[in-house]
Enzyme design. Structure first.
Site, PDB file in Angstrom:
ATOM      1  N   GLY A  23       0.823  -1.201   0.000  1.00  0.00           N
ATOM      2  CA  GLY A  23       0.000   0.000   0.000  1.00  0.00           C
ATOM      3  C   GLY A  23       0.853   1.245   0.000  1.00  0.00           C
ATOM      4  CD  GLU A  59       0.369   6.363   5.215  1.00  0.00           C
ATOM      5  OE1 GLU A  59       0.852   6.146   6.339  1.00  0.00           O
ATOM      6  OE2 GLU A  59       0.413   7.481   4.658  1.00  0.00           O
ATOM      7  CB  ALA A  60       1.322  -0.464   5.818  1.00  0.00           C
ATOM      8  CG  ASP A  77      -9.171   3.791   6.297  1.00  0.00           C
ATOM      9  OD1 ASP A  77      -9.942   4.269   5.429  1.00  0.00           O
ATOM     10  OD2 ASP A  77      -8.171   3.104   6.001  1.00  0.00           O
TER      11      ASP A  77
HETATM   12  N1  LIG Z   1      -5.344 -10.151  10.405  1.00  0.00           N
HETATM   13  C1  LIG Z   1      -5.587 -10.372   9.120  1.00  0.00           C
HETATM   14  N2  LIG Z   1      -6.007 -11.592   8.677  1.00  0.00           N
HETATM   15  C2  LIG Z   1      -6.248 -11.817   7.365  1.00  0.00           C
HETATM   16  N3  LIG Z   1      -6.106 -10.888   6.409  1.00  0.00           N
HETATM   17  C3  LIG Z   1      -5.690  -9.656   6.768  1.00  0.00           C
HETATM   18  C4  LIG Z   1      -5.418  -9.324   8.133  1.00  0.00           C
HETATM   19  N4  LIG Z   1      -5.002  -8.041   8.192  1.00  0.00           N
HETATM   20  C5  LIG Z   1      -5.017  -7.580   6.937  1.00  0.00           C
HETATM   21  N5  LIG Z   1      -5.426  -8.537   6.059  1.00  0.00           N
HETATM   22  C6  LIG Z   1      -5.565  -8.397   4.600  1.00  0.00           C
HETATM   23  O1  LIG Z   1      -4.659  -7.404   4.140  1.00  0.00           O
HETATM   24  C7  LIG Z   1      -5.363  -6.271   3.614  1.00  0.00           C
HETATM   25  C8  LIG Z   1      -4.655  -4.985   4.004  1.00  0.00           C
HETATM   26  O2  LIG Z   1      -4.555  -4.872   5.409  1.00  0.00           O
HETATM   27  P1  LIG Z   1      -4.884  -3.497   6.149  1.00  0.00           P
HETATM   28  O3  LIG Z   1      -4.587  -3.654   7.601  1.00  0.00           O
HETATM   29  O4  LIG Z   1      -6.267  -3.064   5.774  1.00  0.00           O
HETATM   30  O5  LIG Z   1      -3.765  -2.530   5.527  1.00  0.00           O
HETATM   31  P2  LIG Z   1      -3.876  -1.217   4.598  1.00  0.00           P
HETATM   32  O6  LIG Z   1      -3.594  -0.084   5.516  1.00  0.00           O
HETATM   33  O7  LIG Z   1      -2.821  -1.415   3.564  1.00  0.00           O
HETATM   34  O8  LIG Z   1      -5.274  -1.150   4.012  1.00  0.00           O
HETATM   35  C9  LIG Z   1      -6.789  -6.398   4.178  1.00  0.00           C
HETATM   36  O9  LIG Z   1      -7.755  -5.778   3.369  1.00  0.00           O
HETATM   37  C10 LIG Z   1      -6.965  -7.900   4.239  1.00  0.00           C
HETATM   38  O10 LIG Z   1      -7.314  -8.410   2.954  1.00  0.00           O
HETATM   39 MG   LIG Z   2      -7.101  -1.456   4.810  1.00  0.00          MG
END
Ligand SMILES: Nc1ncnc2c1ncn2[C@@H]1O[C@H](COP(=O)(O)OP(=O)(O)O)[C@@H](O)[C@H]1O
Ligand SMILES: [Mg+2]
Length: 239
Positions: A23, A25-26, A146
Site C-alpha cells: 500500500g 503507507e504499509a 478508516d
Molecule cells: N489479520 C488479518 N487476517 C487476514 N487478512 C488480513 C489481516 N489483516 C489484513 N489482512 C488483509 O490485508 C489487507 C490490508 O490490510 P490493512 O490492515 O487493511 O492494511 P492497509 O492499511 O494497507 O489497508 C486487508 O484488506 C486484508 O485483505
Molecule cells: Mg485497509
C-alpha cells in the site's frame, strides 16, 4: 527463523515471507511466526516526508493500531490478536484470520451471483452485524478513522455455521467520546460503502438501523451524521 529483538533479524524475516499487499503507507505480509499463521504489517518510511515528522507519524499509527485493537478485544469486539510489535521497524505481527474474505469481496460476489437469485437476507444479516459491531466499538469510544468494507473481514463460522465479523486496519483510529467524531466515522463508511457497492442504499439503511438499535448513545451520533451529510451536500453544491 526466529525474530530477535534486533534490527537485523526482522528485515531478513520479512524477505522470507509472502508480500500480500503493497500500500501507500504499509506493506502487508503473510507468514508463520512461532508456528502460527501470521499477518505482518510493516509501515515503511515515506521519503517525501521530513524524516523526523515521518518517524513520529508512523510511530503514532503503529501505537494507535495496537491500542485500538486491544481496546476492542477487551470489550469482546472481534479484531486480530496482536502477537508482537516492533517499534524500530514499525512492524505489527497479527493473528492471520485464516480463510477470511473482506466484506467488500463478499458483497461484490453476492451481488454478482444475485442473477441466480441469492437470498437477499444474506446481505441483510451482514448489514445488521456490521451495524451492531460498529455501535459496540463506538460505545467503547473507539473511532476507527478508516471505515470501509475492505477493513472488515468475514470469517467462516467454527461450529455454528455463523460467520464472524472481524475489524482490522486501525492505524487512523483514536479514542473519542464525541458524537461528532463517531458521526464522521459513519459518514466515511457511508461514502465508501455506497461508492464501492452500487445500489446498496437500502442495505446501508439497514446497517444504520441496526447501529441505532444497538447503542443508547446512537441518537446523538445519527444526528451528527445527518449534519455532516448536509454539510457535504452544501459543499458539493458550492463546488
Ligand atoms: N489479520 C488479518 N487476517 C487476514 N487478512 C488480513 C489481516 N489483516 C489484513 N489482512 C488483509 O490485508 C489487507 C490490508 O490490510 P490493512 O490492515 O487493511 O492494511 P492497509 O492499511 O494497507 O489497508 C486487508 O484488506 C486484508 O485483505
Ligand atoms: Mg485497509
Amino acid at each position: 527463523m526466529a525474530v530477535e529483538g534486533n534490527s537485523v533479524a526482522l528485515p531478513q524475516f520479512l524477505k522470507k515471507i509472502e508480500l500480500i499487499k503493497q500500500g501507500a503507507e504499509a506493506r502487508v505480509y503473510r507468514g508463520s511466526f512461532l508456528g502460527k499463521p501470521t499477518i505482518v504489517k510493516e509501515r515503511f518510511p515515506k521519503l517525501y516526508r521530513h524524516p523526523l515528522l515521518d518517524e513520529k507519524l508512523t510511530h503514532r499509527r503503529t501505537v494507535q493500531e495496537v491500542r485500538s485493537i486491544l481496546r476492542c478485544r477487551k470489550a469482546g469486539i472481534s479484531a486480530p490478536v496482536v502477537y508482537f510489535v516492533d517499534y524500530t521497524s514499525h512492524c505489527i505481527f497479527l493473528e492471520d484470520i485464516v480463510g477470511s474474505i473482506t466484506v467488500r469481496d463478499h458483497i461484490a460476489f453476492t451481488q454478482l451471483s444475485s442473477a441466480q437469485k441469492i437470498p437477499e437476507e444474506r446481505l441483510d444479516q451482514l448489514a445488521k452485524k456490521m451495524g451492531q459491531i460498529l455501535a459496540k466499538m463506538h460505545d467503547e469510544d473507539v473511532v476507527h478513522g478508516d471505515l470501509t468494507t475492505s477493513n472488515m473481514l468475514l470469517k467462516a463460522g467454527t461450529e455454528s455455521g455463523e460467520t464472524e465479523l472481524v475489524l482490522i486496519d486501525f492505524g487512523l483510529s483514536y479514542i473519542s467520546a464525541l458524537p461528532e467524531d463517531k458521526g464522521v466515522d459513519m459518514y466515511v463508511l457511508e461514502k465508501a460503502f455506497l461508492s464501492t457497492h452500487p445500489n446498496t442504499e437500502a442495505l446501508f439503511e439497514k446497517l444504520l438501523k441496526a447501529y441505532a438499535a444497538s447503542s443508547k448513545k446512537s441518537h446523538a451520533v445519527i444526528k451528527k451524521l445527518d449534519e455532516v451529510r448536509l454539510r457535504g451536500r452544501k459543499r458539493s453544491m458550492v463546488g
